[in-house]
Design a protein around this motif. Structure first.
Motif, PDB file in Angstrom:
ATOM      1  N   LEU A 277       0.831  -1.205   0.000  1.00  0.00           N
ATOM      2  CA  LEU A 277       0.000   0.000   0.000  1.00  0.00           C
ATOM      3  C   LEU A 277       0.863   1.251   0.000  1.00  0.00           C
ATOM      4  CD1 LEU A 277      -2.730  -1.124   2.571  1.00  0.00           C
ATOM      5  CD2 LEU A 277      -3.106  -0.646   0.143  1.00  0.00           C
ATOM      6  N   MET A 278       1.937   1.233   0.795  1.00  0.00           N
ATOM      7  CA  MET A 278       2.825   2.389   0.872  1.00  0.00           C
ATOM      8  C   MET A 278       3.505   2.649  -0.465  1.00  0.00           C
ATOM      9  SD  MET A 278       5.924   3.268   3.550  1.00  0.00           S
ATOM     10  CE  MET A 278       6.676   1.660   3.472  1.00  0.00           C
ATOM     11  N   LYS A 283       4.093   6.408  -5.148  1.00  0.00           N
ATOM     12  CA  LYS A 283       4.331   6.593  -6.580  1.00  0.00           C
ATOM     13  C   LYS A 283       3.301   7.529  -7.203  1.00  0.00           C
ATOM     14  CE  LYS A 283       4.635   2.123  -7.504  1.00  0.00           C
ATOM     15  NZ  LYS A 283       4.787   0.853  -8.258  1.00  0.00           N
ATOM     16  N   LYS A 284       2.131   7.625  -6.554  1.00  0.00           N
ATOM     17  CA  LYS A 284       1.033   8.425  -7.120  1.00  0.00           C
ATOM     18  C   LYS A 284       0.968   9.836  -6.557  1.00  0.00           C
ATOM     19  CE  LYS A 284      -1.852   4.285  -7.644  1.00  0.00           C
ATOM     20  NZ  LYS A 284      -3.027   3.566  -7.104  1.00  0.00           N
ATOM     21  N   ARG A 285       1.499  10.049  -5.357  1.00  0.00           N
ATOM     22  CA  ARG A 285       1.360  11.357  -4.695  1.00  0.00           C
ATOM     23  C   ARG A 285       2.549  12.250  -5.000  1.00  0.00           C
ATOM     24  NH1 ARG A 285      -3.752  12.155  -2.613  1.00  0.00           N
ATOM     25  NH2 ARG A 285      -2.978  13.319  -0.836  1.00  0.00           N
ATOM     26  N   VAL A 286       2.265  13.503  -5.258  1.00  0.00           N
ATOM     27  CA  VAL A 286       3.309  14.481  -5.597  1.00  0.00           C
ATOM     28  C   VAL A 286       3.384  15.535  -4.505  1.00  0.00           C
ATOM     29  CG1 VAL A 286       4.045  16.244  -7.243  1.00  0.00           C
ATOM     30  CG2 VAL A 286       3.019  14.108  -8.072  1.00  0.00           C
ATOM     31  N   ALA A 287       4.590  15.833  -4.058  1.00  0.00           N
ATOM     32  CA  ALA A 287       4.818  16.898  -3.075  1.00  0.00           C
ATOM     33  C   ALA A 287       6.121  17.600  -3.419  1.00  0.00           C
ATOM     34  CB  ALA A 287       4.874  16.324  -1.670  1.00  0.00           C
ATOM     35  N   PRO A 291       7.214  13.101  -7.239  1.00  0.00           N
ATOM     36  CA  PRO A 291       6.522  12.034  -6.514  1.00  0.00           C
ATOM     37  C   PRO A 291       7.188  11.769  -5.164  1.00  0.00           C
ATOM     38  CG  PRO A 291       6.944  11.391  -8.791  1.00  0.00           C
ATOM     39  CD  PRO A 291       7.705  12.658  -8.550  1.00  0.00           C
ATOM     40  N   LEU A 292       6.366  11.376  -4.200  1.00  0.00           N
ATOM     41  CA  LEU A 292       6.922  11.053  -2.883  1.00  0.00           C
ATOM     42  C   LEU A 292       7.969   9.935  -2.985  1.00  0.00           C
ATOM     43  CD1 LEU A 292       3.756  11.032  -0.563  1.00  0.00           C
ATOM     44  CD2 LEU A 292       5.567  12.744  -0.648  1.00  0.00           C
ATOM     45  N   SER A 293       7.814   9.060  -3.975  1.00  0.00           N
ATOM     46  CA  SER A 293       8.759   7.950  -4.132  1.00  0.00           C
ATOM     47  C   SER A 293      10.162   8.422  -4.483  1.00  0.00           C
ATOM     48  CB  SER A 293       8.265   6.975  -5.196  1.00  0.00           C
ATOM     49  OG  SER A 293       8.084   7.637  -6.440  1.00  0.00           O
ATOM     50  N   ASP A 294      10.298   9.672  -4.922  1.00  0.00           N
ATOM     51  CA  ASP A 294      11.629  10.218  -5.227  1.00  0.00           C
ATOM     52  C   ASP A 294      12.299  10.851  -4.007  1.00  0.00           C
ATOM     53  OD1 ASP A 294      11.349   9.399  -7.808  1.00  0.00           O
ATOM     54  OD2 ASP A 294      10.892  11.385  -8.634  1.00  0.00           O
ATOM     55  N   GLN A 295      11.548  10.980  -2.919  1.00  0.00           N
ATOM     56  CA  GLN A 295      12.117  11.572  -1.711  1.00  0.00           C
ATOM     57  C   GLN A 295      13.012  10.540  -1.005  1.00  0.00           C
ATOM     58  OE1 GLN A 295      11.683  14.684  -1.000  1.00  0.00           O
ATOM     59  NE2 GLN A 295       9.880  15.264  -2.202  1.00  0.00           N
ATOM     60  N   GLY A 296      14.172  10.979  -0.592  1.00  0.00           N
ATOM     61  CA  GLY A 296      15.130  10.059   0.020  1.00  0.00           C
ATOM     62  C   GLY A 296      14.591   9.373   1.256  1.00  0.00           C
ATOM     63  N   VAL A 297      13.874  10.101   2.099  1.00  0.00           N
ATOM     64  CA  VAL A 297      13.378   9.509   3.336  1.00  0.00           C
ATOM     65  C   VAL A 297      12.362   8.408   3.047  1.00  0.00           C
ATOM     66  CG1 VAL A 297      11.507  11.194   3.685  1.00  0.00           C
ATOM     67  CG2 VAL A 297      12.495   9.991   5.657  1.00  0.00           C
ATOM     68  N   ILE A 298      11.559   8.610   2.007  1.00  0.00           N
ATOM     69  CA  ILE A 298      10.571   7.592   1.634  1.00  0.00           C
ATOM     70  C   ILE A 298      11.275   6.324   1.172  1.00  0.00           C
ATOM     71  CG2 ILE A 298       8.680   7.024   0.077  1.00  0.00           C
ATOM     72  CD1 ILE A 298       7.856   9.112   2.093  1.00  0.00           C
ATOM     73  N   ARG A 299      12.328   6.498   0.415  1.00  0.00           N
ATOM     74  CA  ARG A 299      13.072   5.331  -0.071  1.00  0.00           C
ATOM     75  C   ARG A 299      13.720   4.584   1.097  1.00  0.00           C
ATOM     76  NH1 ARG A 299      15.294   5.957  -6.163  1.00  0.00           N
ATOM     77  NH2 ARG A 299      13.323   6.716  -7.041  1.00  0.00           N
ATOM     78  N   ALA A 356       3.064   7.723   5.241  1.00  0.00           N
ATOM     79  CA  ALA A 356       3.074   7.991   3.800  1.00  0.00           C
ATOM     80  C   ALA A 356       1.682   8.356   3.289  1.00  0.00           C
ATOM     81  CB  ALA A 356       3.601   6.775   3.048  1.00  0.00           C
ATOM     82  N   PHE A 357       0.651   7.818   3.901  1.00  0.00           N
ATOM     83  CA  PHE A 357      -0.716   8.123   3.492  1.00  0.00           C
ATOM     84  C   PHE A 357      -1.220   9.445   4.068  1.00  0.00           C
ATOM     85  CE2 PHE A 357      -1.023   3.915   1.810  1.00  0.00           C
ATOM     86  CZ  PHE A 357      -2.123   3.905   0.969  1.00  0.00           C
ATOM     87  N   GLY A 358      -0.530   9.951   5.093  1.00  0.00           N
ATOM     88  CA  GLY A 358      -1.005  11.178   5.711  1.00  0.00           C
ATOM     89  C   GLY A 358      -2.334  10.961   6.406  1.00  0.00           C
ATOM     90  N   GLY A 359      -3.256  11.929   6.273  1.00  0.00           N
ATOM     91  CA  GLY A 359      -4.546  11.847   6.950  1.00  0.00           C
ATOM     92  C   GLY A 359      -5.326  10.595   6.595  1.00  0.00           C
ATOM     93  N   ALA A 360      -5.209  10.157   5.354  1.00  0.00           N
ATOM     94  CA  ALA A 360      -5.935   8.952   4.931  1.00  0.00           C
ATOM     95  C   ALA A 360      -5.484   7.722   5.717  1.00  0.00           C
ATOM     96  CB  ALA A 360      -5.735   8.709   3.438  1.00  0.00           C
ATOM     97  N   GLY A 361      -4.249   7.733   6.170  1.00  0.00           N
ATOM     98  CA  GLY A 361      -3.702   6.571   6.863  1.00  0.00           C
ATOM     99  C   GLY A 361      -4.353   6.274   8.188  1.00  0.00           C
ATOM    100  N   VAL A 362      -4.920   7.306   8.841  1.00  0.00           N
ATOM    101  CA  VAL A 362      -5.572   7.097  10.138  1.00  0.00           C
ATOM    102  C   VAL A 362      -7.085   6.999   9.995  1.00  0.00           C
ATOM    103  CG1 VAL A 362      -3.715   8.168  11.449  1.00  0.00           C
ATOM    104  CG2 VAL A 362      -5.605   9.586  10.620  1.00  0.00           C
TER     105      VAL A 362
END
Length: 405
Positions: A277-278, A283-287, A291-299, A356-362
């Protein structure tokens, strides 16, 4: 150790995976909708029985029970990847009749029950017609040391009288729950680990009173639930005693070993789903323009999650292999180790996914919050982390002492 899956197990993995995709995942939302629709959350959603019927027809039924004509005939190592697949969904284990506490109770009856007990209680449990609960933990004593329990089981002629208060009797809220396995003190003057017994108590016996259902981080887990039960002068026939007086701890060790590793297997499945899910989400969310997947911390989160899941899976397989080859007693250190590792790993992975999901995650839009609550609970259930660490350290010190001598 050879963790190569047999052709039969690989086939079952494929069958289970397809069944999850085609039947279980699409019906998770249906299950919750039906649970809310009737106004009574303590009724079984019809879709559950529909899924159970399909699973049984597909031959995906009672896979947990080894060395038995009643079960799948799989050993712990073979069952591990199948249990992991089931652990990806909170409702899946029941679909395949592989859900706690029924699995542990069925194993108790299979190993230690009389023929009469098997016919009356094991058979309908194996058929998925009734449910059961396990009354061991008590609210007024530190249950991390089970010798503390105060519930009494007293012989009176051809009957036993049970008095005490239990809680976290999981499954007690289910309207199909017909029987409890109750552990209590029957032989107070015997050696410490021969003072307790386990006895079968039908929930419709006079004196049995379910006082409340206990929420877990706000989740009531209806229609399963976790009951606080009072046993007040409850009388049952002596034939309801399991194995014999004073055998409670011996039965508990036989029951809890498989139960603990089953929890760990399911937790690895939950962690795998959280990681999937993460990765899909980032891969779909941009910040900040990418994409969040390009952020080092996410990786780092993704890499750490994969590393930790693989480590936990290997330790689970090792423990399962040892249970199969040298027995639960010799494997007790490995069982305790994985009981610490798996919930902590799953909790970390699920927590990263929530972040990673933010508000949706809770929210309830994704299963992560419920998965986190269940995972956190399993750092207490079947023995808290601290007790299992204590056991590992004690065994490690004893092994070193043998080497030094």
């Amino acid at each position: 150790m050879d963790f190569q899956y047999s052709d039969r197990v690989r086939k079952l993995i494929d069958q289970l995976t397809d069944f999850m995709e085609e039947v279980v995942y699409p019906n998770e939302a249906v299950y919750m909708e039906q649970l809310r629709e009737g106004g009574d959350r303590w009724q079984v959603p019809p879709v559950m029985e529909e899924m159970k019927k399909k699973a049984r027809q597909a031959g995906l039924w009672n896979l947990f029970l080894p060395d038995s004509d009643h079960g799948g005939g799989l050993n712990n190592l073979e069952y591990a990847p199948l249990c992991e697949v089931m652990g990806r969904s909170a409702i899946a284990p029941e679909v395949f009749n592989c859900n706690a506490p029924d699995t542990g109770n069925m194993e108790v009856l299979e190993r230690y029950g009389t023929e009469e007990q098997k016919q009356r209680w094991l058979r309908p449990l194996l058929d998925g017609e009734i449910r059961s609960c396990f009354s061991m933990t008590e609210p007024d004593v530190a249950s991390s040391d089970a010798t503390n329990m105060e519930t009494t089981i007293t012989r009176d002629g051809d009957e036993y009288i049970i008095n005490g208060r239990k809680w976290w009797s999981s499954g007690a809220g289910d309207p199909r729950c017909r029987i409890a396995i109750v552990m209590g003190r029957s032989n107070p003057d015997a050696p410490r680990h021969e003072q307790h017994s386990m006895i079968l108590v039908p929930l419709d016996t006079p004196g049995v009173r379910i006082e409340r259902m206990l929420p877990v981080f706000g989740y009531d887990h209806a229609p399963h639930g976790h009951g606080e039960i009072v046993y007040d002068q409850v009388r049952v026939p002596r034939e309801n005693m399991i194995w014999g007086e004073g055998k409670g701890f011996a039965i508990a060790q036989g029951r809890l070993g498989p139960g603990r590793i089953h929890h760990c297997m399911r937790l690895i499945g939950a962690a795998e789903r959280a990681l999937e899910l993460m990765t899909d989400r980032v891969k779909k969310r941009v910040a900040f323009g990418k994409p969040l997947s390009d952020q080092g911390v996410i990786r780092e989160w993704i890499a750490d999650s994969r590393i930790e899941i693989e480590q936990a899976r290997l330790l689970t397989l090792k423990a399962a292999y040892m249970m199969d080859t040298v027995g639960n007693r010799v494997a007790r250190k490995e069982i305790s180790m994985i009981k610490v590792v798996a919930p902590n790993v799953a909790q970390r992975v699920i927590d990263r996914a929530i972040q990673a999901f933010g508000g949706a995650g809770v929210s309830d839009d994704v299963p992560l919050a419920a998965m986190w609550a269940n995972t956190r609970t399993l750092r207490l259930a079947d023995g808290p982390d601290e007790v299992h660490r204590r056991a590992v350290a004690k065994l490690e010190l004893a092994e070193r002492e043998k080497v030094i001598r």
